[in-house]
Design a protein around this motif. Structure first.
Motif, PDB file in Angstrom:
ATOM      1  N   GLU A   1       8.223  -6.371  -2.794  1.00 46.07           N
ATOM      2  CA  GLU A   1       8.125  -5.068  -2.123  1.00 46.07           C
ATOM      3  C   GLU A   1       7.568  -4.000  -3.065  1.00 46.07           C
ATOM      4  O   GLU A   1       6.700  -3.221  -2.689  1.00 46.07           O
ATOM      5  N   ILE A   2       8.083  -3.978  -4.291  1.00 43.67           N
ATOM      6  CA  ILE A   2       7.628  -2.969  -5.254  1.00 43.67           C
ATOM      7  C   ILE A   2       6.154  -3.153  -5.570  1.00 43.67           C
ATOM      8  O   ILE A   2       5.382  -2.208  -5.560  1.00 43.67           O
ATOM      9  N   LYS A   3       5.767  -4.392  -5.851  1.00 38.24           N
ATOM     10  CA  LYS A   3       4.368  -4.654  -6.193  1.00 38.24           C
ATOM     11  C   LYS A   3       3.449  -4.291  -5.033  1.00 38.24           C
ATOM     12  O   LYS A   3       2.334  -3.818  -5.244  1.00 38.24           O
ATOM     13  N   SER A   4       3.923  -4.496  -3.828  1.00 37.19           N
ATOM     14  CA  SER A   4       3.132  -4.141  -2.647  1.00 37.19           C
ATOM     15  C   SER A   4       2.998  -2.622  -2.548  1.00 37.19           C
ATOM     16  O   SER A   4       1.915  -2.083  -2.356  1.00 37.19           O
ATOM     17  N   LEU A   5       4.124  -1.918  -2.692  1.00 37.31           N
ATOM     18  CA  LEU A   5       4.127  -0.460  -2.633  1.00 37.31           C
ATOM     19  C   LEU A   5       3.276   0.118  -3.767  1.00 37.31           C
ATOM     20  O   LEU A   5       2.595   1.120  -3.608  1.00 37.31           O
ATOM     21  N   PHE A   6       3.324  -0.533  -4.895  1.00 39.70           N
ATOM     22  CA  PHE A   6       2.607  -0.095  -6.092  1.00 39.70           C
ATOM     23  C   PHE A   6       1.130  -0.492  -6.050  1.00 39.70           C
ATOM     24  O   PHE A   6       0.369  -0.086  -6.908  1.00 39.70           O
ATOM     25  N   ARG A   7       0.754  -1.330  -5.086  1.00 38.22           N
ATOM     26  CA  ARG A   7      -0.615  -1.856  -4.954  1.00 38.22           C
ATOM     27  C   ARG A   7      -1.024  -2.597  -6.234  1.00 38.22           C
ATOM     28  O   ARG A   7      -2.140  -2.458  -6.742  1.00 38.22           O
ATOM     29  N   MET A   8      -0.085  -3.398  -6.744  1.00 42.36           N
ATOM     30  CA  MET A   8      -0.272  -4.081  -8.024  1.00 42.36           C
ATOM     31  C   MET A   8      -1.509  -4.974  -8.033  1.00 42.36           C
ATOM     32  O   MET A   8      -2.261  -4.991  -9.009  1.00 42.36           O
ATOM     33  N   ASP A   9      -1.743  -5.719  -6.950  1.00 39.07           N
ATOM     34  CA  ASP A   9      -2.895  -6.626  -6.913  1.00 39.07           C
ATOM     35  C   ASP A   9      -4.202  -5.848  -7.045  1.00 39.07           C
ATOM     36  O   ASP A   9      -5.112  -6.252  -7.760  1.00 39.07           O
ATOM     37  N   ASP A  10      -4.291  -4.702  -6.346  1.00 34.02           N
ATOM     38  CA  ASP A  10      -5.497  -3.868  -6.421  1.00 34.02           C
ATOM     39  C   ASP A  10      -5.672  -3.303  -7.823  1.00 34.02           C
ATOM     40  O   ASP A  10      -6.780  -3.244  -8.357  1.00 34.02           O
ATOM     41  N   ILE A  11      -4.562  -2.859  -8.415  1.00 36.38           N
ATOM     42  CA  ILE A  11      -4.615  -2.274  -9.764  1.00 36.38           C
ATOM     43  C   ILE A  11      -5.110  -3.317 -10.761  1.00 36.38           C
ATOM     44  O   ILE A  11      -6.013  -3.063 -11.554  1.00 36.38           O
TER      45      ILE A  11
ATOM     46  N   GLN B   1       9.895   7.948  -6.539  1.00 37.46           N
ATOM     47  CA  GLN B   1       9.084   8.112  -7.743  1.00 37.46           C
ATOM     48  C   GLN B   1       7.951   7.082  -7.846  1.00 37.46           C
ATOM     49  O   GLN B   1       7.014   7.269  -8.604  1.00 37.46           O
ATOM     50  N   ILE B   2       8.043   6.019  -7.060  1.00 36.66           N
ATOM     51  CA  ILE B   2       7.090   4.916  -7.223  1.00 36.66           C
ATOM     52  C   ILE B   2       5.640   5.348  -6.995  1.00 36.66           C
ATOM     53  O   ILE B   2       4.771   5.012  -7.777  1.00 36.66           O
ATOM     54  N   SER B   3       5.380   6.142  -5.963  1.00 33.87           N
ATOM     55  CA  SER B   3       3.983   6.512  -5.707  1.00 33.87           C
ATOM     56  C   SER B   3       3.440   7.428  -6.805  1.00 33.87           C
ATOM     57  O   SER B   3       2.287   7.283  -7.221  1.00 33.87           O
ATOM     58  N   SER B   4       4.266   8.350  -7.309  1.00 32.65           N
ATOM     59  CA  SER B   4       3.766   9.206  -8.396  1.00 32.65           C
ATOM     60  C   SER B   4       3.585   8.384  -9.674  1.00 32.65           C
ATOM     61  O   SER B   4       2.653   8.630 -10.448  1.00 32.65           O
ATOM     62  N   SER B   5       4.444   7.383  -9.894  1.00 32.93           N
ATOM     63  CA  SER B   5       4.270   6.501 -11.053  1.00 32.93           C
ATOM     64  C   SER B   5       2.967   5.724 -10.935  1.00 32.93           C
ATOM     65  O   SER B   5       2.264   5.514 -11.926  1.00 32.93           O
TER      66      SER B   5
END
Length: 177
Positions: free
Chosen positions: A133-143, A94-98
């Motif tokens: 790992e989650i923040k990386s997958l979520f691209r948190m820094d870019d967001i 679900q992480i990518s759709s979130s």
């Protein structure tokens, strides 16, 4: 009710929004006592409105929008000044759709200056990835780099109660009264 008092609670179905609402309501009424076992919840179809009384008599209304309502979330954006976006950190699929949902929320014109809290929920489960790992997958820094809004991220377990006080503190810090 002014828009300053409404915080939208968004996220995919099953991320724990309703449980968070119930936990925060209890915490704001009774303070940090013993948390009872989690109340049972059903997937929200429609919206849940919950009023919280914070410190210094500040009040905020949390409006939870069911995950299945994603397509019509934007019709609620103009009425709020802040957003809590929940992510199920145990549901890798679900992480990518979130992430895509979050990007559409952040790019919405009425929310350009809204305060945003991103909650990584279900941190008590043994199968969750590390926050890095989650923040990386979520691209948190870019967001965060591309967003116009102030963004805060927190880890949470609505079930165990870990992080609930930090959510209330965040709400207190953004409500202007």
């Amino acid at each position: 009710m002014s828009r300053n008092d409404i915080c939208l609670l968004l996220g995919a179905t099953g991320v724990g929004k309703t449980l968070l609402l119930k936990r925060l309501q209890k915490l704001s009424l009774q303070g940090l006592g013993e948390l009872e076992s989690p109340p049972s919840t059903l997937p929200t179809v429609g919206t849940n409105l919950t009023d919280l009384t914070l410190k210094k008599k500040k009040k905020v209304t949390l409006r939870e929008l069911g995950g299945c309502m994603g397509p019509i979330w934007p019709s609620y954006f103009k009425d709020c000044s802040s957003v809590i976006f929940m992510v199920d950190s145990a549901n890798i699929v679900q992480i990518s759709s979130s992430c895509i949902q979050l990007l559409s929320v952040l790019s919405a014109e009425p929310l350009r200056s809204a305060s945003v809290l991103i909650l990584f929920n279900k941190r008590d489960l043994p199968c969750t990835m590390s926050l890095i790992e989650i923040k990386s997958l979520f691209r948190m820094d870019d967001i965060i780099a591309s967003a116009t809004q102030p963004i805060t991220t927190l880890e949470l377990s609505a079930r165990s109660g870990q992080g609930l006080q930090e959510v209330l503190s965040w709400l207190e810090s953004i409500i202007i009264k």
